[in-house]
Motif scaffolding. Structure first.
Motif, PDB file in Angstrom:
ATOM      1  N   LEU A 105     -31.261 -99.413 107.299  1.00  0.00           N
ATOM      2  CA  LEU A 105     -32.653 -99.497 107.190  1.00  0.00           C
ATOM      3  C   LEU A 105     -32.800 -99.284 105.621  1.00  0.00           C
ATOM      4  O   LEU A 105     -33.843-100.507 105.064  1.00  0.00           O
ATOM      5  N   VAL A 106     -32.141 -99.105 104.080  1.00  0.00           N
ATOM      6  CA  VAL A 106     -32.257 -99.307 102.914  1.00  0.00           C
ATOM      7  C   VAL A 106     -31.966-100.607 102.852  1.00  0.00           C
ATOM      8  O   VAL A 106     -32.680-101.776 102.022  1.00  0.00           O
ATOM      9  N   GLY A 107     -31.123-101.951 103.110  1.00  0.00           N
ATOM     10  CA  GLY A 107     -31.048-103.225 103.239  1.00  0.00           C
ATOM     11  C   GLY A 107     -32.137-104.128 103.534  1.00  0.00           C
ATOM     12  O   GLY A 107     -32.441-104.817 102.568  1.00  0.00           O
ATOM     13  N   CYS A 108     -33.065-103.708 104.262  1.00  0.00           N
ATOM     14  CA  CYS A 108     -34.111-103.989 104.431  1.00  0.00           C
ATOM     15  C   CYS A 108     -34.672-104.158 102.924  1.00  0.00           C
ATOM     16  O   CYS A 108     -35.963-105.398 102.974  1.00  0.00           O
ATOM     17  N   SER A 109     -34.617-103.669 102.195  1.00  0.00           N
ATOM     18  CA  SER A 109     -36.001-103.321 100.680  1.00  0.00           C
ATOM     19  C   SER A 109     -34.643-105.076 100.289  1.00  0.00           C
ATOM     20  O   SER A 109     -36.038-105.110  99.346  1.00  0.00           O
ATOM     21  N   GLY A 110     -33.813-104.917 100.276  1.00  0.00           N
ATOM     22  CA  GLY A 110     -33.079-106.100  99.522  1.00  0.00           C
ATOM     23  C   GLY A 110     -33.307-106.039  97.663  1.00  0.00           C
ATOM     24  O   GLY A 110     -32.632-106.511  97.137  1.00  0.00           O
ATOM     25  N   ASN A 111     -33.197-104.587  97.603  1.00  0.00           N
ATOM     26  CA  ASN A 111     -33.186-103.493  96.731  1.00  0.00           C
ATOM     27  C   ASN A 111     -31.422-103.155  96.435  1.00  0.00           C
ATOM     28  O   ASN A 111     -30.625-102.677  97.240  1.00  0.00           O
ATOM     29  N   GLN A 112     -30.502-104.289  95.845  1.00  0.00           N
ATOM     30  CA  GLN A 112     -29.559-104.081  95.931  1.00  0.00           C
ATOM     31  C   GLN A 112     -28.869-102.948  95.588  1.00  0.00           C
ATOM     32  O   GLN A 112     -27.894-101.946  95.605  1.00  0.00           O
ATOM     33  N   PHE A 113     -29.341-101.796  94.328  1.00  0.00           N
ATOM     34  CA  PHE A 113     -29.425-100.967  93.653  1.00  0.00           C
ATOM     35  C   PHE A 113     -29.952-100.041  94.401  1.00  0.00           C
ATOM     36  O   PHE A 113     -28.616 -98.669  94.167  1.00  0.00           O
ATOM     37  N   LEU A 114     -30.902 -99.781  94.711  1.00  0.00           N
ATOM     38  CA  LEU A 114     -30.857 -98.711  96.301  1.00  0.00           C
ATOM     39  C   LEU A 114     -29.753 -98.589  97.278  1.00  0.00           C
ATOM     40  O   LEU A 114     -29.491 -97.879  97.761  1.00  0.00           O
ATOM     41  N   PHE A 115     -29.808-100.750  97.371  1.00  0.00           N
ATOM     42  CA  PHE A 115     -28.699 -99.881  98.502  1.00  0.00           C
ATOM     43  C   PHE A 115     -27.133 -99.520  98.401  1.00  0.00           C
ATOM     44  O   PHE A 115     -26.706 -98.424  99.268  1.00  0.00           O
ATOM     45  N   GLU A 116     -26.528 -99.622  97.027  1.00  0.00           N
ATOM     46  CA  GLU A 116     -25.611 -99.146  96.578  1.00  0.00           C
ATOM     47  C   GLU A 116     -25.526 -97.701  96.463  1.00  0.00           C
ATOM     48  O   GLU A 116     -24.766 -96.883  96.711  1.00  0.00           O
ATOM     49  N   ALA A 117     -26.699 -96.971  96.394  1.00  0.00           N
ATOM     50  CA  ALA A 117     -27.165 -95.316  95.945  1.00  0.00           C
ATOM     51  C   ALA A 117     -26.110 -95.126  96.944  1.00  0.00           C
ATOM     52  O   ALA A 117     -26.307 -93.674  97.287  1.00  0.00           O
ATOM     53  N   VAL A 118     -27.473 -95.235  98.754  1.00  0.00           N
ATOM     54  CA  VAL A 118     -27.070 -95.028  99.390  1.00  0.00           C
ATOM     55  C   VAL A 118     -25.869 -94.813  99.682  1.00  0.00           C
ATOM     56  O   VAL A 118     -25.733 -94.111 100.898  1.00  0.00           O
ATOM     57  N   ARG A 119     -24.700 -96.267  99.494  1.00  0.00           N
ATOM     58  CA  ARG A 119     -23.781 -96.016 100.047  1.00  0.00           C
ATOM     59  C   ARG A 119     -22.896 -94.990  99.079  1.00  0.00           C
ATOM     60  O   ARG A 119     -22.430 -94.668 100.051  1.00  0.00           O
ATOM     61  N   ARG A 120     -23.071 -95.421  97.985  1.00  0.00           N
ATOM     62  CA  ARG A 120     -22.425 -94.160  97.250  1.00  0.00           C
ATOM     63  C   ARG A 120     -22.550 -92.656  97.590  1.00  0.00           C
ATOM     64  O   ARG A 120     -21.965 -91.348  98.261  1.00  0.00           O
ATOM     65  N   GLN A 121     -24.087 -92.035  98.053  1.00  0.00           N
ATOM     66  CA  GLN A 121     -24.390 -90.970  98.326  1.00  0.00           C
ATOM     67  C   GLN A 121     -24.006 -90.434 100.228  1.00  0.00           C
ATOM     68  O   GLN A 121     -23.396 -89.951 100.768  1.00  0.00           O
ATOM     69  N   ASN A 122     -23.849 -91.782 101.075  1.00  0.00           N
ATOM     70  CA  ASN A 122     -23.074 -91.425 101.995  1.00  0.00           C
ATOM     71  C   ASN A 122     -21.567 -90.980 101.617  1.00  0.00           C
ATOM     72  O   ASN A 122     -20.842 -90.562 102.546  1.00  0.00           O
ATOM     73  N   ARG A 123     -20.312 -91.748 100.977  1.00  0.00           N
ATOM     74  CA  ARG A 123     -19.409 -91.561 100.604  1.00  0.00           C
ATOM     75  C   ARG A 123     -19.100 -90.235 100.349  1.00  0.00           C
ATOM     76  O   ARG A 123     -18.704 -89.383 100.980  1.00  0.00           O
ATOM     77  N   LEU A 124     -19.811 -89.122  99.240  1.00  0.00           N
ATOM     78  CA  LEU A 124     -20.010 -88.491  99.149  1.00  0.00           C
ATOM     79  C   LEU A 124     -20.456 -87.213  99.566  1.00  0.00           C
ATOM     80  O   LEU A 124     -20.157 -86.393 100.725  1.00  0.00           O
ATOM     81  N   ARG A 125     -21.176 -87.690 101.219  1.00  0.00           N
ATOM     82  CA  ARG A 125     -21.522 -86.817 102.095  1.00  0.00           C
ATOM     83  C   ARG A 125     -20.274 -86.632 103.295  1.00  0.00           C
ATOM     84  O   ARG A 125     -19.894 -85.723 103.626  1.00  0.00           O
ATOM     85  N   ARG A 126     -20.194 -88.150 103.758  1.00  0.00           N
ATOM     86  CA  ARG A 126     -18.798 -88.003 104.315  1.00  0.00           C
ATOM     87  C   ARG A 126     -17.533 -86.915 103.481  1.00  0.00           C
ATOM     88  O   ARG A 126     -17.226 -86.175 104.503  1.00  0.00           O
TER      89      ARG A 126
END
Length: 147
Positions: free
Chosen positions: A40-61
């Motif tokens: 969903l965040v990848g739809c934005s085309g905003n790489q910074f936001l996409f990477e932030a969500v990926r980092r957040q997912n790693r922490l949540r995991r």
């Protein structure tokens, strides 16, 4: 918007509602939802936001694997994910943004505990949803088939 990715994630969320919530191991449940958020965040085309969500997912995991998962709340979250897909696919991004804000508030209240409201009230209006709302709004500019 990547129609194939939306279809794949729709199928996964529907499968959760049809029993996978009870059958899948915790790691796979986490991955289904984490990949939904990244798509969903990848739809934005905003790489910074996409990477932030990926980092957040790693922490949540790391955090969520240590706790017993509350599978009862996952059905509602899957329904909310499906509703969000419907809104974005329809191009109703203003409503999608508002719905995403409510979804995040709901999840935040579940994961943060009872004092969340007081912390949220102390923030400037709208601050807690700026990044996700931007992600949904930005996907409209790209149009269908632009990925």
């Amino acid at each position: 918007m990547d129609a194939e990715a939306f279809a794949r994630h729709r199928q996964q969320q529907e499968a959760l509602l049809h029993g996978d919530i009870l059958l899948l191991p915790r790691a796979e449940l986490f991955q289904v939802n984490a990949s939904f958020h990244e798509m969903l965040v990848g739809c934005s085309g905003n790489q910074f936001l996409f990477e932030a969500v990926r980092r957040q997912n790693r922490l949540r995991r790391l955090i969520e694997y240590r706790h017993q998962i509350d599978r009862s709340r996952l059905a509602n979250q899957a329904r909310e994910h499906l509703r969000l897909l419907d809104l974005v696919e329809r191009g109703d991004l203003k409503e999608a943004s508002a719905f995403l804000s409510a979804h995040l508030d709901n999840v935040r209240s579940i994961t943060s505990g009872p004092d969340t409201g007081s912390r949220r009230a102390a923030r400037p209006s709208g601050t807690h949803v700026a990044a996700p709302a931007t992600a949904v709004r930005s996907s409209a500019r790209e149009g269908p088939g632009s990925e």
